[in-house]
Each structure stands twice: as structure tokens, then as C-alpha cells.
Design a protein around this motif. Sequence first.
Motif, PDB file in Angstrom:
ATOM      1  N   PRO A   1       0.831  -1.206   0.000  1.00  0.00           N
ATOM      2  CA  PRO A   1       0.000   0.000   0.000  1.00  0.00           C
ATOM      3  C   PRO A   1       0.870   1.262   0.000  1.00  0.00           C
ATOM      4  O   PRO A   1       2.024   1.230   0.413  1.00  0.00           O
ATOM      5  CB  PRO A   1      -0.790  -0.118   1.305  1.00  0.00           C
ATOM      6  N   ASP A   2       0.289   2.355  -0.474  1.00  0.00           N
ATOM      7  CA  ASP A   2       1.000   3.634  -0.430  1.00  0.00           C
ATOM      8  C   ASP A   2       1.426   3.928   1.006  1.00  0.00           C
ATOM      9  O   ASP A   2       0.685   3.652   1.959  1.00  0.00           O
ATOM     10  CB  ASP A   2       0.122   4.780  -0.921  1.00  0.00           C
ATOM     11  N   ALA A   3       2.605   4.497   1.171  1.00  0.00           N
ATOM     12  CA  ALA A   3       3.142   4.787   2.496  1.00  0.00           C
ATOM     13  C   ALA A   3       2.243   5.751   3.279  1.00  0.00           C
ATOM     14  O   ALA A   3       2.201   5.698   4.502  1.00  0.00           O
ATOM     15  CB  ALA A   3       4.557   5.351   2.381  1.00  0.00           C
TER      16      ALA A   3
ATOM     17  N   GLN B   1      -2.974   0.331   5.431  1.00  0.00           N
ATOM     18  CA  GLN B   1      -1.987  -0.360   6.264  1.00  0.00           C
ATOM     19  C   GLN B   1      -2.646  -0.955   7.511  1.00  0.00           C
ATOM     20  O   GLN B   1      -2.320  -2.076   7.910  1.00  0.00           O
ATOM     21  CB  GLN B   1      -0.866   0.592   6.655  1.00  0.00           C
ATOM     22  N   GLU B   2      -3.594  -0.228   8.088  1.00  0.00           N
ATOM     23  CA  GLU B   2      -4.308  -0.751   9.258  1.00  0.00           C
ATOM     24  C   GLU B   2      -5.141  -1.973   8.901  1.00  0.00           C
ATOM     25  O   GLU B   2      -5.219  -2.928   9.670  1.00  0.00           O
ATOM     26  CB  GLU B   2      -5.175   0.340   9.877  1.00  0.00           C
ATOM     27  N   ARG B   3      -5.757  -1.962   7.710  1.00  0.00           N
ATOM     28  CA  ARG B   3      -6.533  -3.130   7.273  1.00  0.00           C
ATOM     29  C   ARG B   3      -5.627  -4.339   7.071  1.00  0.00           C
ATOM     30  O   ARG B   3      -5.965  -5.455   7.479  1.00  0.00           O
ATOM     31  CB  ARG B   3      -7.311  -2.819   5.991  1.00  0.00           C
ATOM     32  N   TYR B   4      -4.475  -4.127   6.451  1.00  0.00           N
ATOM     33  CA  TYR B   4      -3.533  -5.236   6.274  1.00  0.00           C
ATOM     34  C   TYR B   4      -3.024  -5.737   7.620  1.00  0.00           C
ATOM     35  O   TYR B   4      -2.917  -6.943   7.844  1.00  0.00           O
ATOM     36  CB  TYR B   4      -2.357  -4.825   5.386  1.00  0.00           C
ATOM     37  N   THR B   5      -2.725  -4.833   8.529  1.00  0.00           N
ATOM     38  CA  THR B   5      -2.259  -5.234   9.859  1.00  0.00           C
ATOM     39  C   THR B   5      -3.330  -6.054  10.570  1.00  0.00           C
ATOM     40  O   THR B   5      -3.023  -7.062  11.219  1.00  0.00           O
ATOM     41  CB  THR B   5      -1.871  -3.996  10.694  1.00  0.00           C
TER      42      THR B   5
ATOM     43  N   ALA C   1       9.495  -3.359   5.045  1.00  0.00           N
ATOM     44  CA  ALA C   1      10.379  -2.374   4.414  1.00  0.00           C
ATOM     45  C   ALA C   1       9.559  -1.313   3.704  1.00  0.00           C
ATOM     46  O   ALA C   1       8.362  -1.473   3.494  1.00  0.00           O
ATOM     47  CB  ALA C   1      11.299  -3.053   3.405  1.00  0.00           C
ATOM     48  N   GLY C   2      10.242  -0.259   3.329  1.00  0.00           N
ATOM     49  CA  GLY C   2       9.653   0.757   2.474  1.00  0.00           C
ATOM     50  C   GLY C   2      10.331   0.674   1.115  1.00  0.00           C
ATOM     51  O   GLY C   2      11.450   0.174   1.005  1.00  0.00           O
ATOM     52  N   ALA C   3       9.668   1.125   0.088  1.00  0.00           N
ATOM     53  CA  ALA C   3      10.248   1.110  -1.250  1.00  0.00           C
ATOM     54  C   ALA C   3       9.778   2.337  -2.016  1.00  0.00           C
ATOM     55  O   ALA C   3       8.739   2.912  -1.699  1.00  0.00           O
ATOM     56  CB  ALA C   3       9.844  -0.162  -1.989  1.00  0.00           C
ATOM     57  N   ASP C   4      10.548   2.719  -3.011  1.00  0.00           N
ATOM     58  CA  ASP C   4      10.259   3.907  -3.805  1.00  0.00           C
ATOM     59  C   ASP C   4      10.234   3.557  -5.296  1.00  0.00           C
ATOM     60  O   ASP C   4      11.115   3.934  -6.045  1.00  0.00           O
ATOM     61  CB  ASP C   4      11.330   4.951  -3.507  1.00  0.00           C
ATOM     62  N   PRO C   5       9.206   2.787  -5.720  1.00  0.00           N
ATOM     63  CA  PRO C   5       9.146   2.426  -7.139  1.00  0.00           C
ATOM     64  C   PRO C   5       8.383   3.467  -7.963  1.00  0.00           C
ATOM     65  O   PRO C   5       7.261   3.822  -7.623  1.00  0.00           O
ATOM     66  CB  PRO C   5       8.386   1.101  -7.132  1.00  0.00           C
ATOM     67  N   HIS C   6       8.959   3.941  -9.011  1.00  0.00           N
ATOM     68  CA  HIS C   6       8.275   4.795  -9.986  1.00  0.00           C
ATOM     69  C   HIS C   6       7.411   5.906  -9.392  1.00  0.00           C
ATOM     70  O   HIS C   6       6.185   5.867  -9.447  1.00  0.00           O
ATOM     71  CB  HIS C   6       7.413   3.948 -10.925  1.00  0.00           C
ATOM     72  N   GLU C   7       8.020   6.877  -8.793  1.00  0.00           N
ATOM     73  CA  GLU C   7       7.352   8.118  -8.385  1.00  0.00           C
ATOM     74  C   GLU C   7       6.395   8.012  -7.203  1.00  0.00           C
ATOM     75  O   GLU C   7       5.593   8.905  -6.979  1.00  0.00           O
ATOM     76  CB  GLU C   7       6.600   8.729  -9.575  1.00  0.00           C
TER      77      GLU C   7
ATOM     78  N   ILE D   1       5.981   6.192  -2.969  1.00  0.00           N
ATOM     79  CA  ILE D   1       6.594   5.436  -1.885  1.00  0.00           C
ATOM     80  C   ILE D   1       5.553   4.468  -1.345  1.00  0.00           C
ATOM     81  O   ILE D   1       4.412   4.855  -1.079  1.00  0.00           O
ATOM     82  CB  ILE D   1       7.109   6.366  -0.775  1.00  0.00           C
ATOM     83  N   VAL D   2       5.938   3.212  -1.198  1.00  0.00           N
ATOM     84  CA  VAL D   2       5.036   2.192  -0.694  1.00  0.00           C
ATOM     85  C   VAL D   2       5.629   1.544   0.552  1.00  0.00           C
ATOM     86  O   VAL D   2       6.823   1.626   0.803  1.00  0.00           O
ATOM     87  CB  VAL D   2       4.733   1.104  -1.750  1.00  0.00           C
ATOM     88  N   THR D   3       4.767   0.916   1.322  1.00  0.00           N
ATOM     89  CA  THR D   3       5.171   0.132   2.474  1.00  0.00           C
ATOM     90  C   THR D   3       4.996  -1.334   2.098  1.00  0.00           C
ATOM     91  O   THR D   3       3.900  -1.756   1.743  1.00  0.00           O
ATOM     92  CB  THR D   3       4.283   0.471   3.686  1.00  0.00           C
ATOM     93  N   LEU D   4       6.087  -2.089   2.151  1.00  0.00           N
ATOM     94  CA  LEU D   4       6.009  -3.508   1.828  1.00  0.00           C
ATOM     95  C   LEU D   4       5.580  -4.274   3.068  1.00  0.00           C
ATOM     96  O   LEU D   4       6.171  -4.136   4.141  1.00  0.00           O
ATOM     97  CB  LEU D   4       7.356  -4.020   1.332  1.00  0.00           C
ATOM     98  N   MET D   5       4.517  -5.063   2.909  1.00  0.00           N
ATOM     99  CA  MET D   5       3.956  -5.811   4.031  1.00  0.00           C
ATOM    100  C   MET D   5       3.820  -7.276   3.629  1.00  0.00           C
ATOM    101  O   MET D   5       3.539  -7.578   2.476  1.00  0.00           O
ATOM    102  CB  MET D   5       2.598  -5.234   4.418  1.00  0.00           C
ATOM    103  N   VAL D   6       4.045  -8.172   4.576  1.00  0.00           N
ATOM    104  CA  VAL D   6       3.921  -9.603   4.308  1.00  0.00           C
ATOM    105  C   VAL D   6       3.131 -10.272   5.421  1.00  0.00           C
ATOM    106  O   VAL D   6       3.037  -9.761   6.533  1.00  0.00           O
ATOM    107  CB  VAL D   6       5.300 -10.301   4.188  1.00  0.00           C
ATOM    108  N   VAL D   7       2.577 -11.413   5.090  1.00  0.00           N
ATOM    109  CA  VAL D   7       1.952 -12.280   6.087  1.00  0.00           C
ATOM    110  C   VAL D   7       2.633 -13.637   5.927  1.00  0.00           C
ATOM    111  O   VAL D   7       2.813 -14.118   4.814  1.00  0.00           O
ATOM    112  CB  VAL D   7       0.417 -12.357   5.946  1.00  0.00           C
TER     113      VAL D   7
END
Length: 55
Positions: free
Chosen positions: A4-6, A12-16, A24-30, A32-38
Motif C-alpha cells: 500500500p501507499d506509504a 496499512q491498518e486493514r492489512y495489519t 520495508a519501504g520502497a520507492d518504485p516509480h514516483e 513510496i510504498v510500504t512492503l507488508m507480508v503475512v
Amino acid sequence: MAAPDAEDVAAQERYTAGHFRTVAGADPHERIVTLMVVEPLQVTEVSTALDDMPH
């Protein structure tokens, strides 16, 4: 995995709530996103301490 967007705190709360965690955070193509895993418990309960690793 989710990215999801940072700034999208609601997403992010729904994913949590669905047991995702931020890794981690990432900055792909203009943007910033927050990388989340389960992950299953058998993965997250494995020790990563060097003393616990087989040598």
C-alpha cells in the motif's frame, strides 16, 4: 505480500488487522510504498540468531 501507499494509513491498518506486518519501504516509480507480508507461524518462530544457526 502487499504494497500500500506509504501515506495510506487506513490500508496499512486493514492489512495489519489481517496479520500482515511491515518489512520495508520502497520507492518504485514516483511513489513510496510500504512492503507488508503475512507469513505462517512456523516461519516467524524460527530463530535467526547466529548462535542458533547450524555451522
